[in-house]
Scaffold this motif. Structure first.
Motif, PDB file in Angstrom:
ATOM      1  N   TYR A  21       3.385  -8.337  31.165  1.00 49.37           N
ATOM      2  CA  TYR A  21       4.586  -7.360  31.557  1.00 49.37           C
ATOM      3  C   TYR A  21       3.829  -6.002  30.694  1.00 49.37           C
ATOM      4  O   TYR A  21       3.626  -6.163  29.417  1.00 49.37           O
ATOM      5  CB  TYR A  21       5.859  -7.325  30.928  1.00 49.37           C
ATOM      6  N   TYR A  58      12.699 -18.099  28.498  1.00 50.34           N
ATOM      7  CA  TYR A  58      12.202 -19.106  27.718  1.00 50.34           C
ATOM      8  C   TYR A  58      12.958 -19.299  26.352  1.00 50.34           C
ATOM      9  O   TYR A  58      13.374 -18.527  25.663  1.00 50.34           O
ATOM     10  CB  TYR A  58      10.842 -18.287  27.126  1.00 50.34           C
ATOM     11  N   LEU A  88       3.893  -9.969  26.771  1.00 49.53           N
ATOM     12  CA  LEU A  88       4.210  -8.309  26.916  1.00 49.53           C
ATOM     13  C   LEU A  88       2.990  -7.425  26.025  1.00 49.53           C
ATOM     14  O   LEU A  88       2.662  -8.033  24.971  1.00 49.53           O
ATOM     15  CB  LEU A  88       5.435  -8.025  25.897  1.00 49.53           C
ATOM     16  N   SER A 110       3.081 -18.266  30.820  1.00 49.02           N
ATOM     17  CA  SER A 110       3.328 -17.583  29.640  1.00 49.02           C
ATOM     18  C   SER A 110       3.916 -16.386  30.138  1.00 49.02           C
ATOM     19  O   SER A 110       3.574 -15.906  31.043  1.00 49.02           O
ATOM     20  CB  SER A 110       2.042 -17.242  28.926  1.00 49.02           C
ATOM     21  N   ALA A 111       4.759 -15.860  29.185  1.00 46.77           N
ATOM     22  CA  ALA A 111       5.208 -14.459  29.442  1.00 46.77           C
ATOM     23  C   ALA A 111       4.469 -13.485  28.290  1.00 46.77           C
ATOM     24  O   ALA A 111       4.555 -13.960  27.051  1.00 46.77           O
ATOM     25  CB  ALA A 111       6.911 -14.195  29.153  1.00 46.77           C
ATOM     26  N   TYR A 123       2.543 -13.900  33.282  1.00 46.59           N
ATOM     27  CA  TYR A 123       3.384 -12.993  33.657  1.00 46.59           C
ATOM     28  C   TYR A 123       3.079 -11.761  32.395  1.00 46.59           C
ATOM     29  O   TYR A 123       3.727 -11.813  31.620  1.00 46.59           O
ATOM     30  CB  TYR A 123       4.789 -13.204  33.820  1.00 46.59           C
ATOM     31  N   ARG A 177      12.383  -2.248  29.589  1.00 42.54           N
ATOM     32  CA  ARG A 177      12.020  -2.089  30.976  1.00 42.54           C
ATOM     33  C   ARG A 177      10.183  -2.127  31.085  1.00 42.54           C
ATOM     34  O   ARG A 177       9.797  -1.451  30.062  1.00 42.54           O
ATOM     35  CB  ARG A 177      12.390  -0.715  31.588  1.00 42.54           C
ATOM     36  N   ALA A 178       9.831  -2.798  31.724  1.00 41.01           N
ATOM     37  CA  ALA A 178       8.320  -3.101  31.904  1.00 41.01           C
ATOM     38  C   ALA A 178       7.807  -2.041  33.086  1.00 41.01           C
ATOM     39  O   ALA A 178       8.787  -1.793  34.049  1.00 41.01           O
ATOM     40  CB  ALA A 178       8.067  -4.632  32.471  1.00 41.01           C
ATOM     41  N   ASP A 210       4.860  -2.338  34.387  1.00 37.94           N
ATOM     42  CA  ASP A 210       4.264  -2.970  35.424  1.00 37.94           C
ATOM     43  C   ASP A 210       4.117  -4.455  35.009  1.00 37.94           C
ATOM     44  O   ASP A 210       4.384  -4.861  33.999  1.00 37.94           O
ATOM     45  CB  ASP A 210       2.608  -2.568  35.270  1.00 37.94           C
ATOM     46  N   LEU A 211       3.979  -5.184  35.869  1.00 43.88           N
ATOM     47  CA  LEU A 211       3.808  -6.555  35.837  1.00 43.88           C
ATOM     48  C   LEU A 211       2.523  -7.106  36.751  1.00 43.88           C
ATOM     49  O   LEU A 211       2.206  -6.613  37.733  1.00 43.88           O
ATOM     50  CB  LEU A 211       5.132  -7.380  36.578  1.00 43.88           C
ATOM     51  N   VAL A 212       1.659  -7.955  36.205  1.00 43.56           N
ATOM     52  CA  VAL A 212       0.623  -8.589  36.542  1.00 43.56           C
ATOM     53  C   VAL A 212       0.781 -10.177  36.440  1.00 43.56           C
ATOM     54  O   VAL A 212       1.064 -10.583  35.423  1.00 43.56           O
ATOM     55  CB  VAL A 212      -0.688  -7.910  35.863  1.00 43.56           C
ATOM     56  N   CYS A 228      12.444  -6.360  31.860  1.00 48.54           N
ATOM     57  CA  CYS A 228      12.804  -6.298  33.097  1.00 48.54           C
ATOM     58  C   CYS A 228      11.882  -5.427  33.892  1.00 48.54           C
ATOM     59  O   CYS A 228      11.244  -4.421  33.166  1.00 48.54           O
ATOM     60  CB  CYS A 228      14.021  -5.525  33.279  1.00 48.54           C
ATOM     61  N   TYR A 229      11.443  -6.193  34.948  1.00 44.82           N
ATOM     62  CA  TYR A 229      10.576  -5.464  35.874  1.00 44.82           C
ATOM     63  C   TYR A 229      10.961  -5.045  37.120  1.00 44.82           C
ATOM     64  O   TYR A 229      11.611  -6.052  37.920  1.00 44.82           O
ATOM     65  CB  TYR A 229       9.051  -6.301  36.115  1.00 44.82           C
ATOM     66  N   VAL A 270       4.561  -2.776  28.596  1.00 45.12           N
ATOM     67  CA  VAL A 270       5.549  -2.183  28.077  1.00 45.12           C
ATOM     68  C   VAL A 270       5.259  -0.936  27.284  1.00 45.12           C
ATOM     69  O   VAL A 270       4.187  -1.100  26.883  1.00 45.12           O
ATOM     70  CB  VAL A 270       6.268  -3.452  27.214  1.00 45.12           C
TER      71      VAL A 270
END
Lengths: 300, 300
Positions: free
Chosen positions: A16, B16, A98, A95-96, A14, A29-30, A32-34, B109-110, A18
């Motif tokens: 994000y 996480y 940023l 995974s997260a 995931y 706040r993100a 965008d998210l892919v 946050c997204y 930032v």
């Protein structure tokens, strides 16, 4: 197509976007998210397929929707997942990530502690026609089995030495080891990766290299340390660049390139990846892109 | 059951567990991963249901699997999602949350930028029997519509003033505003939240409070500022504690408690939430737990 067998970790990331990589425990706040496949072995296998190789992936996943997404994406890219094992009740790795506009990234990886270490589901001999094996440090038991098979078949066995492992003899099992600068520092206590590599080369019987981002790649060559500089590029996203490098390196060695040429090829593939946002998948270049870029650089 | 209508954001959180909240753009390993509903309004609605209220949630989601998971979890907890709108092609909100053993957290946050602002799908009048409205700052247009309806129906309209909003008159629309300490600092330039609250109270016609974690809650009472101390507890996970506080506060006001009693009830619910890992869902206490805890504290 040159067959390369990758063994190690594949994840769902995931990613994000930032404004800046966080320094404190606060709320951000993100932009965008892919959601996209990742992991060292998974990203390398994907890169190999993009570069025109035949990639196989040996990895351990759960039988959850995350695992479905990982396999579906890899198979759509042409990666052979016949050696990927799905375990009932297990949670697949994720995974997260940023990433900020400067390409800095903060990665948090999750892998289920119940993931079985046992590698007996992997074949003792390489699938017919396999020209190289690429292993990471995420699953040493599985990697040992396939690196031994590579040695027996007399094909290159490459380790992505992303970090130090407890099993000191692990790196000796590969014909080629590509260390990160951090691993070389940890192994040698030397700040300069070229100095560290020279120290490691002293007692090593295999070919070694160390990648150090914008400082380029150092590698062992006939008793000395040689260097390939990094391209001067405006990196947009370095996520997965190392994995693309390792995939391209293993593919090139499997094709029979010299180490010097293989490093040049992998260096180019990784640089091109950095020019696009979206981790090691969206950014992974095709063979034609790599070759065109190398031609332009050589004629410039 | 007392009906409370919550309006604002509901998310799916990837929580996480990490050894320490990261300070640098590097690679970290997660010890555990919990995928669970979150978001200020969603968590408050869930807490209200746990506390024996009848929670309704007005929120905007995509028609994706993330949205399916958010609605399924809320409905399983007894939250009425009839006013939750799913938009075709939209991506539902999600967050990456890193939590360390000290309870410190880093939240990213997204929310899809294409989320429509239009609130015309919400009713102009409160559903029959609604006793309170709770709004966050994530969707002011939707909140304005339902807070106006609350005012018309003469029931409490509560705003969770988690952060400052561009629309200065927004907070005036509520009968009760619960600010965070950061919001009060931003609005008043005063470091001490009690001083800041006194300044805000000077020109406000509504009831105000400010929550300041372990320092407790200050609130306006007959022209002065009163205080309820926080419980001395060993917090395991503060994620969602504020949302549980706001849900409990709106429920208590809807039930007709005095502001002082409502703050005491909400303070207890939030404290109990902090004793369990897993964000505002797993940790949200039941009514019986809150009342038993208050009895024990009063008799101690």
């Amino acid at each position: 197509m040159t067959k390369v067998l990758c063994v190690g970790i594949a994840t769902l990331d995931y990613v994000y976007a930032v404004e800046g990589v966080p320094r404190r425990g606060e709320k951000y706040r993100a932009l965008d998210l892919v959601v996209i496949g990742g992991g060292t072995a998974g990203t390398a296998a994907h890169a190999i397929a993009r570069l025109g190789g035949r990639a196989m992936l040996a990895t351990r996943l759960g039988d959850d929707p995350t695992g479905d997404a990982i396999v579906a994406e890899l198979e759509a890219a042409g990666v052979d997942c016949a050696l990927t094992r799905r375990f009932s009740g297990l949670r697949s790795p994720s995974s997260a990530v940023l990433v900020d506009p400067q390409g800095e990234r903060l990665v948090t990886c999750y892998a289920d502690v119940r993931t079985p270490d046992d590698a007996s589901f992997l074949p003792a001999r390489l699938p017919q026609g396999t020209r190289a094996v690429l292993a990471d440090v995420a699953w040493v038991t599985g990697a040992r089995r396939l690196l031994s098979a590579a040695r027996e078949a007399a094909v290159p066995g490459v380790i992505d030495g992303d970090r130090v492992v407890d099993d000191k003899s692990y790196f000796d099992l590969a014909s080629h080891v590509a260390y990160s600068a951090a691993t070389v520092r940890a192994l040698t206590d030397l700040e300069d990766p070229a100095d560290g590599l020279a120290k490691l080369a002293h007692s090593a019987r295999n070919w070694l290299c160390v990648t150090d981002g914008e400082h380029g790649i150092w590698f062992t060559a006939k008793g000395t340390i040689d260097h390939v500089p990094a391209y001067r590029i405006a990196a947009v996203d370095t996520l997965g660049a190392g994995d693309v490098f390792h995939g391209a390196l293993a593919l090139a060695l499997g094709e029979g390139m010299t180490e010097r040429d293989a490093v040049g090829f992998a260096n180019t593939a990784a640089a091109l990846k950095c020019l696009r946002f979206g981790g090691g998948r969206i950014g992974a270049p095709s063979r034609a892109e790599v070759e065109a870029f190398m031609r332009r650089q050589n004629s410039a």
